[in-house]
Scaffold this motif. Structure first.
Motif, PDB file in Angstrom:
ATOM      1  N   SER A   7       0.806  -1.226   0.000  1.00  0.00           N
ATOM      2  CA  SER A   7       0.000   0.000   0.000  1.00  0.00           C
ATOM      3  C   SER A   7       0.834   1.270   0.000  1.00  0.00           C
ATOM      4  O   SER A   7       0.293   2.368  -0.162  1.00  0.00           O
ATOM      5  CB  SER A   7      -0.922   0.009   1.215  1.00  0.00           C
ATOM      6  OG  SER A   7      -0.177  -0.088   2.413  1.00  0.00           O
ATOM      7  N   ASP A   8       2.152   1.155   0.144  1.00  0.00           N
ATOM      8  CA  ASP A   8       3.001   2.343   0.073  1.00  0.00           C
ATOM      9  C   ASP A   8       3.005   2.956  -1.320  1.00  0.00           C
ATOM     10  O   ASP A   8       3.516   4.064  -1.507  1.00  0.00           O
ATOM     11  CB  ASP A   8       4.437   2.003   0.490  1.00  0.00           C
ATOM     12  CG  ASP A   8       4.575   1.790   1.991  1.00  0.00           C
ATOM     13  OD1 ASP A   8       3.746   2.327   2.739  1.00  0.00           O
ATOM     14  OD2 ASP A   8       5.511   1.084   2.403  1.00  0.00           O
ATOM     15  N   ILE A   9       2.442   2.243  -2.292  1.00  0.00           N
ATOM     16  CA  ILE A   9       2.345   2.777  -3.648  1.00  0.00           C
ATOM     17  C   ILE A   9       1.661   4.136  -3.646  1.00  0.00           C
ATOM     18  O   ILE A   9       1.928   4.997  -4.494  1.00  0.00           O
ATOM     19  CB  ILE A   9       1.590   1.781  -4.569  1.00  0.00           C
ATOM     20  CG1 ILE A   9       1.686   2.204  -6.037  1.00  0.00           C
ATOM     21  CG2 ILE A   9       0.143   1.626  -4.146  1.00  0.00           C
ATOM     22  CD1 ILE A   9       3.028   2.032  -6.635  1.00  0.00           C
ATOM     23  N   TYR A  10       0.787   4.376  -2.656  1.00  0.00           N
ATOM     24  CA  TYR A  10       0.053   5.642  -2.583  1.00  0.00           C
ATOM     25  C   TYR A  10       0.915   6.801  -2.069  1.00  0.00           C
ATOM     26  O   TYR A  10       0.522   7.962  -2.202  1.00  0.00           O
ATOM     27  CB  TYR A  10      -1.161   5.497  -1.667  1.00  0.00           C
ATOM     28  CG  TYR A  10      -2.265   4.624  -2.225  1.00  0.00           C
ATOM     29  CD1 TYR A  10      -3.165   5.123  -3.156  1.00  0.00           C
ATOM     30  CD2 TYR A  10      -2.406   3.298  -1.820  1.00  0.00           C
ATOM     31  CE1 TYR A  10      -4.179   4.325  -3.669  1.00  0.00           C
ATOM     32  CE2 TYR A  10      -3.410   2.495  -2.329  1.00  0.00           C
ATOM     33  CZ  TYR A  10      -4.294   3.013  -3.254  1.00  0.00           C
ATOM     34  OH  TYR A  10      -5.292   2.223  -3.765  1.00  0.00           O
ATOM     35  N   LYS A  11       2.057   6.505  -1.485  1.00  0.00           N
ATOM     36  CA  LYS A  11       2.841   7.549  -0.826  1.00  0.00           C
ATOM     37  C   LYS A  11       3.828   8.271  -1.745  1.00  0.00           C
ATOM     38  O   LYS A  11       4.280   9.367  -1.420  1.00  0.00           O
ATOM     39  CB  LYS A  11       3.620   6.946   0.347  1.00  0.00           C
ATOM     40  CG  LYS A  11       2.748   6.407   1.471  1.00  0.00           C
ATOM     41  CD  LYS A  11       3.624   5.835   2.583  1.00  0.00           C
ATOM     42  CE  LYS A  11       2.790   5.281   3.719  1.00  0.00           C
ATOM     43  NZ  LYS A  11       3.642   4.706   4.792  1.00  0.00           N
ATOM     44  N   TYR A  12       4.162   7.654  -2.865  1.00  0.00           N
ATOM     45  CA  TYR A  12       5.210   8.226  -3.694  1.00  0.00           C
ATOM     46  C   TYR A  12       4.786   9.552  -4.326  1.00  0.00           C
ATOM     47  O   TYR A  12       3.659   9.701  -4.799  1.00  0.00           O
ATOM     48  CB  TYR A  12       5.614   7.245  -4.802  1.00  0.00           C
ATOM     49  CG  TYR A  12       6.243   5.987  -4.281  1.00  0.00           C
ATOM     50  CD1 TYR A  12       7.581   5.962  -3.900  1.00  0.00           C
ATOM     51  CD2 TYR A  12       5.500   4.815  -4.162  1.00  0.00           C
ATOM     52  CE1 TYR A  12       8.162   4.792  -3.423  1.00  0.00           C
ATOM     53  CE2 TYR A  12       6.067   3.650  -3.678  1.00  0.00           C
ATOM     54  CZ  TYR A  12       7.395   3.644  -3.308  1.00  0.00           C
ATOM     55  OH  TYR A  12       7.962   2.491  -2.819  1.00  0.00           O
ATOM     56  N   VAL A  13       5.700  10.485  -4.332  1.00  0.00           N
ATOM     57  CA  VAL A  13       5.517  11.762  -5.009  1.00  0.00           C
ATOM     58  C   VAL A  13       6.438  11.777  -6.223  1.00  0.00           C
ATOM     59  O   VAL A  13       7.628  11.466  -6.109  1.00  0.00           O
ATOM     60  CB  VAL A  13       5.848  12.945  -4.084  1.00  0.00           C
ATOM     61  CG1 VAL A  13       5.768  14.265  -4.840  1.00  0.00           C
ATOM     62  CG2 VAL A  13       4.901  12.960  -2.887  1.00  0.00           C
ATOM     63  N   SER A  14       5.885  12.103  -7.374  1.00  0.00           N
ATOM     64  CA  SER A  14       6.685  12.163  -8.597  1.00  0.00           C
ATOM     65  C   SER A  14       6.919  13.618  -8.981  1.00  0.00           C
ATOM     66  O   SER A  14       6.035  14.460  -8.828  1.00  0.00           O
ATOM     67  CB  SER A  14       5.965  11.436  -9.733  1.00  0.00           C
ATOM     68  OG  SER A  14       6.754  11.428 -10.899  1.00  0.00           O
ATOM     69  N   VAL A  15       8.114  13.913  -9.468  1.00  0.00           N
ATOM     70  CA  VAL A  15       8.464  15.267  -9.881  1.00  0.00           C
ATOM     71  C   VAL A  15       9.134  15.222 -11.249  1.00  0.00           C
ATOM     72  O   VAL A  15       9.795  14.246 -11.602  1.00  0.00           O
ATOM     73  CB  VAL A  15       9.405  15.951  -8.860  1.00  0.00           C
ATOM     74  CG1 VAL A  15       8.651  16.338  -7.612  1.00  0.00           C
ATOM     75  CG2 VAL A  15      10.593  15.055  -8.515  1.00  0.00           C
ATOM     76  N   GLY A  16       8.950  16.291 -12.016  1.00  0.00           N
ATOM     77  CA  GLY A  16       9.576  16.350 -13.333  1.00  0.00           C
ATOM     78  C   GLY A  16       9.205  17.612 -14.077  1.00  0.00           C
ATOM     79  O   GLY A  16       8.677  18.564 -13.502  1.00  0.00           O
ATOM     80  N   ASP A  17       9.463  17.628 -15.390  1.00  0.00           N
ATOM     81  CA  ASP A  17       9.174  18.762 -16.269  1.00  0.00           C
ATOM     82  C   ASP A  17       9.765  20.056 -15.709  1.00  0.00           C
ATOM     83  O   ASP A  17       9.049  21.024 -15.421  1.00  0.00           O
ATOM     84  CB  ASP A  17       7.667  18.896 -16.484  1.00  0.00           C
ATOM     85  CG  ASP A  17       7.346  19.528 -17.830  1.00  0.00           C
ATOM     86  OD1 ASP A  17       8.295  19.899 -18.546  1.00  0.00           O
ATOM     87  OD2 ASP A  17       6.156  19.667 -18.154  1.00  0.00           O
ATOM     88  N   LEU A  18      11.079  20.082 -15.550  1.00  0.00           N
ATOM     89  CA  LEU A  18      11.791  21.204 -14.942  1.00  0.00           C
ATOM     90  C   LEU A  18      12.013  22.336 -15.942  1.00  0.00           C
ATOM     91  O   LEU A  18      12.350  22.096 -17.105  1.00  0.00           O
ATOM     92  CB  LEU A  18      13.155  20.741 -14.428  1.00  0.00           C
ATOM     93  CG  LEU A  18      13.179  19.506 -13.521  1.00  0.00           C
ATOM     94  CD1 LEU A  18      14.608  19.079 -13.258  1.00  0.00           C
ATOM     95  CD2 LEU A  18      12.463  19.790 -12.223  1.00  0.00           C
ATOM     96  N   HIS A  19      11.840  23.584 -15.466  1.00  0.00           N
ATOM     97  CA  HIS A  19      12.038  24.746 -16.327  1.00  0.00           C
ATOM     98  C   HIS A  19      12.637  25.891 -15.522  1.00  0.00           C
ATOM     99  O   HIS A  19      12.006  26.401 -14.585  1.00  0.00           O
ATOM    100  CB  HIS A  19      10.707  25.227 -16.922  1.00  0.00           C
ATOM    101  CG  HIS A  19      10.050  24.249 -17.825  1.00  0.00           C
ATOM    102  ND1 HIS A  19      10.247  24.240 -19.183  1.00  0.00           N
ATOM    103  CD2 HIS A  19       9.180  23.230 -17.570  1.00  0.00           C
ATOM    104  CE1 HIS A  19       9.535  23.263 -19.727  1.00  0.00           C
ATOM    105  NE2 HIS A  19       8.885  22.644 -18.765  1.00  0.00           N
ATOM    106  N   PHE A  20      13.843  26.316 -15.900  1.00  0.00           N
ATOM    107  CA  PHE A  20      14.395  27.534 -15.309  1.00  0.00           C
ATOM    108  C   PHE A  20      13.603  28.745 -15.800  1.00  0.00           C
ATOM    109  O   PHE A  20      13.200  28.798 -16.966  1.00  0.00           O
ATOM    110  CB  PHE A  20      15.866  27.725 -15.721  1.00  0.00           C
ATOM    111  CG  PHE A  20      16.853  27.065 -14.815  1.00  0.00           C
ATOM    112  CD1 PHE A  20      17.006  27.503 -13.502  1.00  0.00           C
ATOM    113  CD2 PHE A  20      17.640  26.020 -15.270  1.00  0.00           C
ATOM    114  CE1 PHE A  20      17.934  26.898 -12.659  1.00  0.00           C
ATOM    115  CE2 PHE A  20      18.567  25.409 -14.434  1.00  0.00           C
ATOM    116  CZ  PHE A  20      18.712  25.851 -13.127  1.00  0.00           C
TER     117      PHE A  20
END
Length: 655
Positions: A7-20
């Protein structure tokens, strides 16, 4: 400390699409989470300083994505699916302050949103994107189809429509479709730095030559081809107003060939810059907790920055016009996306086998973590994989890994689960996988490898065209044989195998060719390359290239069936669970249905689980509840047949 739970599958935070942001030491990114209560995902755009301070959420819709910043750094444009909207909204938010305002709505998904000169944005979509979205009853809708491809995984039935390039005037609010032949499918459009011309990447004849994408330059209504015959273009970025860096592929080698980087000029010069660098130029590593994509390449100060998968890790590299390649960043992990500012500041997202994605900066030769969205994992015991290498029977080295349970004891015998990746041209390596950690925490030893056909190696290593189930199968079986003989804690009487897509094909193939595995789970698989040919979005060209060596099944029926697991179904003795999605158009559901039907007709032990309203991406981006149920089904199957634990005795997952 705790171990990783299903059930830890619900805890992950994903990040991406970075732009300066231009002229500023801050950057934007997309943050995505699971909403377990409402069984959905939530994504927003965030902002943070390059110094690691002033982290804050910038947008507050439930599904905000694709941030695009105006060149002056004063305005943010982004896409969003807000609750009351029927389509995709294009929003504007001034950085000086104020709420986000919807300035246009589209009825179709739009991709490749980017700046296109003064006050303009360009994007790719279907011509119907400008029409008002209508909700038709399913029982009233009739599809009229006259060309292929007519469906696409994740989109459904596209009716053979072709994508086009558009320009949106942000001041006037006017959208213009760029002129193009109706039969042409536009993959991308990229405007020159001065905004006076543009290039398109387009498929001129998707029916006759679906793997060929051509690079064209358009200026003052004149269209000029820039790429040579036989070369397919995957991506392009302007170096200046007269030259472009392109990522290209030799179409005669199709899917088995690694791409190369070339320099293309508007006067017809096309130079291969990477003849001696036969490596995939993007992130090809598997992970099940990504969720957000982002930049894989960029031109900065005349240098072309790109990601490259070298065996089991992803590096950031750059190439110059003379072909000189330098490694910019090697973290011995998986770099997923990045951005580089004009003054050389570098940000990137990365994971390792023991840590999920976070955002990092790279400065003065050192990396520094800027976010801690997944810090909850610091309170868990994480297993670290141990790499080993097996010399195959033909002399090639195969990279492999073994992941032990967190409470491992050398004097104990453990059941083993062999995981096989999809593709076949993807790879396992130094990236985080929740499924592997969960299985290890449940007391299983997990083994995985990169057999022939995998990405991260040269084109020869990846070439298994016309020979599926041969050298690749031997590589996998020789890895298992080595592991059983080398690691005394492996219980050779309790071996399991699973995989998805190509890994599902290989699982089906394995159980038809050996009975050493006592349990198997085949996911989004292929069982019959003849049916796969005409019922999937890629079948008619992927199967021709990979199975028929450029010939369709009606010219090579014996070849197609020789490489189809269904041909060997009567040999299966291993209890097999088949997991498939009803809306999977990459490997369609009949692949699982016919294999299951044949197994049951033969009196074999088999079970079929079908997920409605899911596609080929179930394990990576399916509904949260469905992702949990998939993991639970897989886990319970292995508990039953490798441990004798009945499903009714298995613990229910925590939510």
């Amino acid at each position: 400390m705790k171990t990783i739970k299903l059930s830890d599958i619900y805890k992950y935070v994903s990040v991406g699409d970075l732009h300066f942001l231009p002229h500023d030491n801050t950057f934007l990114f997309v943050r995505k989470t699971m909403d377990a209560k409402n069984n959905r995902y939530k994504s927003n755009i965030w902002i943070q300083g390059y110094n690691g301070r002033n982290l804050r959420q910038l947008t507050f819709g439930d599904s905000d994505f694709s941030p695009t910043v105006s060149p002056d750094g004063k305005k943010l444009f982004f896409l969003s699916k807000r609750e009351k909207s029927k389509g995709i909204g294009l929003y504007l938010m001034p950085f000086a302050g104020g709420e986000a305002m919807k300035i246009r709505e589209f009825s179709e998904n739009i991709t490749n949103l980017r700046w296109a000169g003064k006050n303009r944005l360009s994007f790719v979509s279907y011509p119907g994107c400008l029409q008002k979205k209508k909700k038709e009853d399913d029982d009233k809708r009739v599809y009229e189809i006259e060309s292929i491809p007519f469906l696409f995984n994740g989109k459904g039935i596209t009716e053979g429509k072709k994508r086009k390039a558009f320009v949106f005037d942000t001041k006037r609010g006017k959208v213009t479709q760029l002129a193009e032949d109706p039969s042409v499918d536009v993959v991308d459009v990229i405007f020159s730095p001065d905004g006076t011309s543009y290039v398109t990447i387009a498929k001129d004849n998707p029916e006759a030559n679906p793997i060929m994408s051509t690079l064209y330059h358009v200026s003052e209504g004149k269209k000029t081809r820039l790429s040579p015959e036989g070369i397919s273009i995957a991506a392009a970025r302007w170096k200046n107003n007269s030259e472009l860096f392109v990522i290209a592929i030799d179409s005669t080698k199709a899917f088995s060939a690694n791409p190369f980087i070339a320099l293309a000029t508007l006067n017809g010069i096309f130079i291969n810059l990477t003849k001696d660098y036969d490596i995939p130029m993007f992130n090809a590593l598997n992970s099940d907790v990504r969720g957000v994509g982002g930049r894989q390449f960029k031109v900065v100060n005349d240098s072309f920055y790109f990601l490259a998968t070298e065996r089991f890790k992803v590096l950031l590299k750059k190439i110059e016009s003379d072909g000189r390649i330098d490694t910019v960043l090697d973290i011995n992990g998986s770099i997923d996306t990045f951005d580089v500012s004009e003054k050389g500041d570098l940000i990137f997202t990365a994971s390792t086998p023991s840590r999920p994605l976070e955002i990092f900066k790279y400065s003065n030769g050192k990396s520094r973590k800027l976010t801690s969205f997944n810090s909850w994992i610091n309170n868990c015991i994480i297993s670290s994989p141990e790499m080993f290498r097996v010399t195959a029977s033909d002399g090639k080295d195969i990279d492999a890994w073994i992941l032990k349970p967190p409470d491992f004891r050398a004097d104990k015998k453990y059941p083993v689960i062999l995981e096989i990746h999809g593709g076949p041209k993807t790879a396992y390596g130094n990236a985080y996988l929740h499924e592997f950690q969960m299985l290890a925490a449940e007391g299983f030893v997990v083994i995985y490898c990169n057999p022939r056909g995998s990405h991260g190696y040269n084109s020869e290593f990846a070439d298994i065209r016309g020979h599926y189930g041969e050298r690749d199968f031997l590589d996998i079986m020789e890895v298992i044989e080595f592991a059983v003989n080398e690691f005394t804690f492996i219980d050779s009487e309790r071996l399991g195998v699973t995989g998805g897509s190509y890994g599902g094909f290989m699982t089906n193939w394995i159980v038809g060719h050996t009975d050493i595995f006592k349990a198997a789970v085949s996911q989004r698989s292929i069982s019959n390359f003849v049916s796969f040919y005409g019922t999937t979005d890629i079948g008619y060209f992927f199967a021709e290239d990979q199975i028929g060596l450029s010939k369709p099944f009606w010219e090579e029926p014996e070849t197609y069936m020789r490489q189809s697991p269904l041909t060997y179904v009567s040999n299966v003795e291993t209890p097999l669970l088949l997991i498939h999605s009803l809306d999977d158009y990459r490997c369609s559901v009949p692949e699982a249905m016919q294999f299951f039907t044949a197994l049951r007709r033969l009196g074999k032990t088999a079970k079929l689980i079908l997920f409605p309203k899911e596609n080929h991406e179930l394990s990576r981006s399916g509904l949260p509840s469905h992702r949990e149920k998939r993991l639970k089904a897989l886990l319970n199957w292995f508990k039953l047949y490798l441990r004798g634990v009945k499903e009714s005795d298995c613990e229910t997952s925590e939510t």
